[in-house]
Write a protein that holds these residues in place. Structure first.
Motif, PDB file in Angstrom:
ATOM      1  N   ARG A  74      33.470  22.021  -4.217  1.00  0.00           N
ATOM      2  CA  ARG A  74      33.881  23.431  -4.084  1.00  0.00           C
ATOM      3  C   ARG A  74      35.249  23.644  -4.721  1.00  0.00           C
ATOM      4  O   ARG A  74      35.496  24.652  -5.371  1.00  0.00           O
ATOM      5  CB  ARG A  74      33.883  23.849  -2.617  1.00  0.00           C
ATOM      6  N   VAL A  75      36.126  22.669  -4.539  1.00  0.00           N
ATOM      7  CA  VAL A  75      37.462  22.766  -5.154  1.00  0.00           C
ATOM      8  C   VAL A  75      37.324  22.834  -6.675  1.00  0.00           C
ATOM      9  O   VAL A  75      37.870  23.720  -7.333  1.00  0.00           O
ATOM     10  CB  VAL A  75      38.340  21.550  -4.747  1.00  0.00           C
ATOM     11  N   SER A  76      36.552  21.900  -7.255  1.00  0.00           N
ATOM     12  CA  SER A  76      36.506  21.869  -8.722  1.00  0.00           C
ATOM     13  C   SER A  76      35.795  23.099  -9.286  1.00  0.00           C
ATOM     14  O   SER A  76      36.177  23.599 -10.345  1.00  0.00           O
ATOM     15  CB  SER A  76      35.882  20.570  -9.228  1.00  0.00           C
ATOM     16  N   SER A  77      34.763  23.608  -8.576  1.00  0.00           N
ATOM     17  CA  SER A  77      34.083  24.799  -9.109  1.00  0.00           C
ATOM     18  C   SER A  77      35.016  26.014  -9.069  1.00  0.00           C
ATOM     19  O   SER A  77      35.051  26.815 -10.010  1.00  0.00           O
ATOM     20  CB  SER A  77      32.772  25.093  -8.355  1.00  0.00           C
ATOM     21  N   SER A  78      35.821  26.135  -8.020  1.00  0.00           N
ATOM     22  CA  SER A  78      36.770  27.261  -7.956  1.00  0.00           C
ATOM     23  C   SER A  78      37.831  27.133  -9.031  1.00  0.00           C
ATOM     24  O   SER A  78      38.175  28.123  -9.695  1.00  0.00           O
ATOM     25  CB  SER A  78      37.464  27.308  -6.594  1.00  0.00           C
ATOM     26  N   LEU A  79      38.351  25.915  -9.223  1.00  0.00           N
ATOM     27  CA  LEU A  79      39.396  25.732 -10.238  1.00  0.00           C
ATOM     28  C   LEU A  79      38.881  26.115 -11.621  1.00  0.00           C
ATOM     29  O   LEU A  79      39.551  26.818 -12.379  1.00  0.00           O
ATOM     30  CB  LEU A  79      39.899  24.276 -10.237  1.00  0.00           C
ATOM     31  N   LEU A  80      37.661  25.664 -11.936  1.00  0.00           N
ATOM     32  CA  LEU A  80      37.106  25.979 -13.258  1.00  0.00           C
ATOM     33  C   LEU A  80      36.886  27.479 -13.399  1.00  0.00           C
ATOM     34  O   LEU A  80      37.166  28.068 -14.450  1.00  0.00           O
ATOM     35  CB  LEU A  80      35.791  25.204 -13.479  1.00  0.00           C
ATOM     36  N   SER A  81      36.407  28.124 -12.325  1.00  0.00           N
ATOM     37  CA  SER A  81      36.180  29.565 -12.381  1.00  0.00           C
ATOM     38  C   SER A  81      37.497  30.317 -12.621  1.00  0.00           C
ATOM     39  O   SER A  81      37.569  31.234 -13.445  1.00  0.00           O
ATOM     40  CB  SER A  81      35.515  30.018 -11.079  1.00  0.00           C
ATOM     41  N   ILE A  82      38.554  29.893 -11.923  1.00  0.00           N
ATOM     42  CA  ILE A  82      39.869  30.528 -12.107  1.00  0.00           C
ATOM     43  C   ILE A  82      40.316  30.376 -13.563  1.00  0.00           C
ATOM     44  O   ILE A  82      40.761  31.326 -14.213  1.00  0.00           O
ATOM     45  CB  ILE A  82      40.915  29.910 -11.132  1.00  0.00           C
ATOM     46  N   CYS A  83      40.135  29.164 -14.082  1.00  0.00           N
ATOM     47  CA  CYS A  83      40.538  28.874 -15.463  1.00  0.00           C
ATOM     48  C   CYS A  83      39.759  29.757 -16.456  1.00  0.00           C
ATOM     49  O   CYS A  83      40.348  30.354 -17.365  1.00  0.00           O
ATOM     50  CB  CYS A  83      40.308  27.385 -15.721  1.00  0.00           C
ATOM     51  N   LEU A  84      38.432  29.861 -16.258  1.00  0.00           N
ATOM     52  CA  LEU A  84      37.602  30.649 -17.186  1.00  0.00           C
ATOM     53  C   LEU A  84      37.965  32.135 -17.139  1.00  0.00           C
ATOM     54  O   LEU A  84      38.073  32.792 -18.179  1.00  0.00           O
ATOM     55  CB  LEU A  84      36.115  30.462 -16.839  1.00  0.00           C
ATOM     56  N   ASN A  85      38.157  32.658 -15.928  1.00  0.00           N
ATOM     57  CA  ASN A  85      38.509  34.084 -15.805  1.00  0.00           C
ATOM     58  C   ASN A  85      39.822  34.379 -16.518  1.00  0.00           C
ATOM     59  O   ASN A  85      39.969  35.412 -17.159  1.00  0.00           O
ATOM     60  CB  ASN A  85      38.567  34.497 -14.330  1.00  0.00           C
TER      61      ASN A  85
END
Ligand code: ADP
Ligand code: ASP
Ligand code: MG
Length: 401
Positions: A74-85
């Motif tokens: 969950r941590v890594s999916s949120s981090l990647l989503s933040i980065c992409l946005n």
């Protein structure tokens, strides 16, 4: 084109690496592809969480372990989503539950029962990229996890469900090699490999793809590609149907598994039914037994040897207590490795096994147990000889570059 892209622990292992992953995703997005991303926890995170739990209990509650471990993804999916946005790509992270991954309730080794892909399809329609936390699902309202390496399975299951054109598994090597390139430096990258051979290699220790994910890819006819996030321009290896393989070598690869334990039971009473009882009970307890050998009986007694995964040693010992009268002399040996030769061509060629035995003999390596099937030969040897054995086998079949 619709792609599922899965990024493993090393690919997601640092801020820099997550930015690199976002760059790969952007290059596909710019081409106009529909993309679903599946991610693993940052490298080392799952092990770190397990050892934290073990500092409180040797046998923690499996449901609690699942809640704990699922946090890594969950941590890594949120981090990647933040980065992409931040890069202007509309993305949203989804837990296994929000991605609709429904499983059975076998905590820590759950099997996917079905996928409700409504959320994922809806997001794709809205041009928002789903970033799915791999390795997890839910059952009876609780989080479950899919066994180690389970993010590969999440990716394949989603690719099957949404009928993606391609499922790309990005890791830290640029494809499937004739053996682990970290062990044998002259290992050769394969352009293609059949589902069945890949399944054997994974089952026999090549963790580059989780074996259940390969099984599911075959079943659902998911086109699977293994490639590197650190060399995204390399083509990688396609895992495909046997009939699509252009050039079929006799031996495709060598696998090694250092996580096996040999259970030796000596002087078992040689009478019908004992082996049946022991192996039925082990199976009932969910222990995956491999490589069973029984020696010729002498004086009404016989020896029985088999291997189990290191992770199941505790359960095996508990299970064997049921047979303390029949099995008085029992020994657990952790200093073993299983080396295996895999190739579809073995079906129609003779002399493959004898070559393996000769190679190990010439290197002074004693074989303790042998088992064969149509497309593989597995041998148990001493653990300290495993690297030498893999190299010798790799050389004798001329697999290197
Ligand atoms: P990820 O964290 O990306 O899921 P894994 O560690 O699970 O990656 O799998 C990648 C590793 O698999 C590689 O670093 C490599 O050492 C190992 N490996 C074992 N056998 C093979 C093989 N035949 N071909 C390629 N890699 C292999
Ligand atoms: N994070 C999990 C593991 O280390 C799942 C995965 O990486 O696929 O096993
Ligand atoms: Mg993996």
């Amino acid at each position: 084109m619709t792609r599922v892209l899965k990024f493993g622990g090393t690919s997601m292992g640092s801020v820099e690496n997550i930015k690199n992953v976002a760059g790969i995703i952007k290059s596909y997005k710019d081409k106009g592809d529909d993309i679903v991303v599946v991610v693993s926890a940052m490298s080392g995170e799952t092990n770190r969480l397990i050892s934290l739990a073990n500092s409180f209990a040797t046998d923690p509650n499996p449901a609690e372990i699942d809640t704990l471990l699922s946090s890594g993804e969950r941590v890594s999916s949120s981090l990647l989503s933040i980065c992409l946005n931040e890069m202007g790509i509309k993305a949203i992270s989804l837990s296994g539950r929000r991605a609709g991954i429904m499983t059975d309730s076998h905590h820590t080794t759950a099997k996917i029962d079905s996928i409700d892909d409504t959320n994922i399809r809806q997001l794709l329609k809205e041009k928002t990229m789903p970033i799915v936390a791999g390795f997890q699902g839910f059952a009876d309202d609780k989080v479950t996890t899919l066994g180690r390496g389970g993010s590969d399975l999440t990716a394949v299951a989603i690719a099957g469900s949404i009928e993606a054109d391609l499922c790309e598994i990005y890791t830290d090597v640029d494809g499937i090699y004739t053996t682990d390139p970290r062990i044998v430096p002259n290992a050769r990258k394969l352009e293609q490999i059949s589902y069945d051979e890949m399944l054997e290699l994974s089952n026999l220790g090549a963790k580059v793809l989780q074996s259940r994910s390969v099984e599911l890819a075959k079943k659902l006819d998911v086109k699977l590609v293994s490639r590197s996030s650190f060399a995204p321009n390399e083509t990688g290896t396609t895992i495909t149907r046997e009939e699509n393989i252009v050039e079929q070598p006799i031996v495709s690869g060598i696998a090694v598994d250092d996580d096996q334990i040999r259970v030796g039971i000596y002087k078992v009473i040689d009478q019908p039914g004992i082996a049946g009882e022991i192996f039925s009970k082990l199976a009932d307890d969910g222990i995956s037994v491999d490589m069973i050998v029984q020696t010729v009986g002498v004086d009404g007694k016989t020896d029985l040897d088999f291997t189990v995964p290191t992770a199941q040693i505790k359960q095996t010992k508990i299970c064997m207590k049921n047979f303390k009268d029949e099995c008085k002399y029992i020994d657990y040996n952790e200093n073993i490795s299983k080396v295996s030769v895999v190739g579809l061509g073995m079906k129609s060629n003779t002399g493959v096994a004898s070559k393996a035995f000769t190679a190990l003999a010439n290197s002074g390596i004693n074989i303790r147990i042998i088992s064969t099937s149509e497309i593989k030969i597995s041998m148990i040897i001493d653990k300290d000889k495993s690297t030498k054995a893999v190299q010798a086998l790799h050389d004798i079949y001329k697999l290197g570059i």
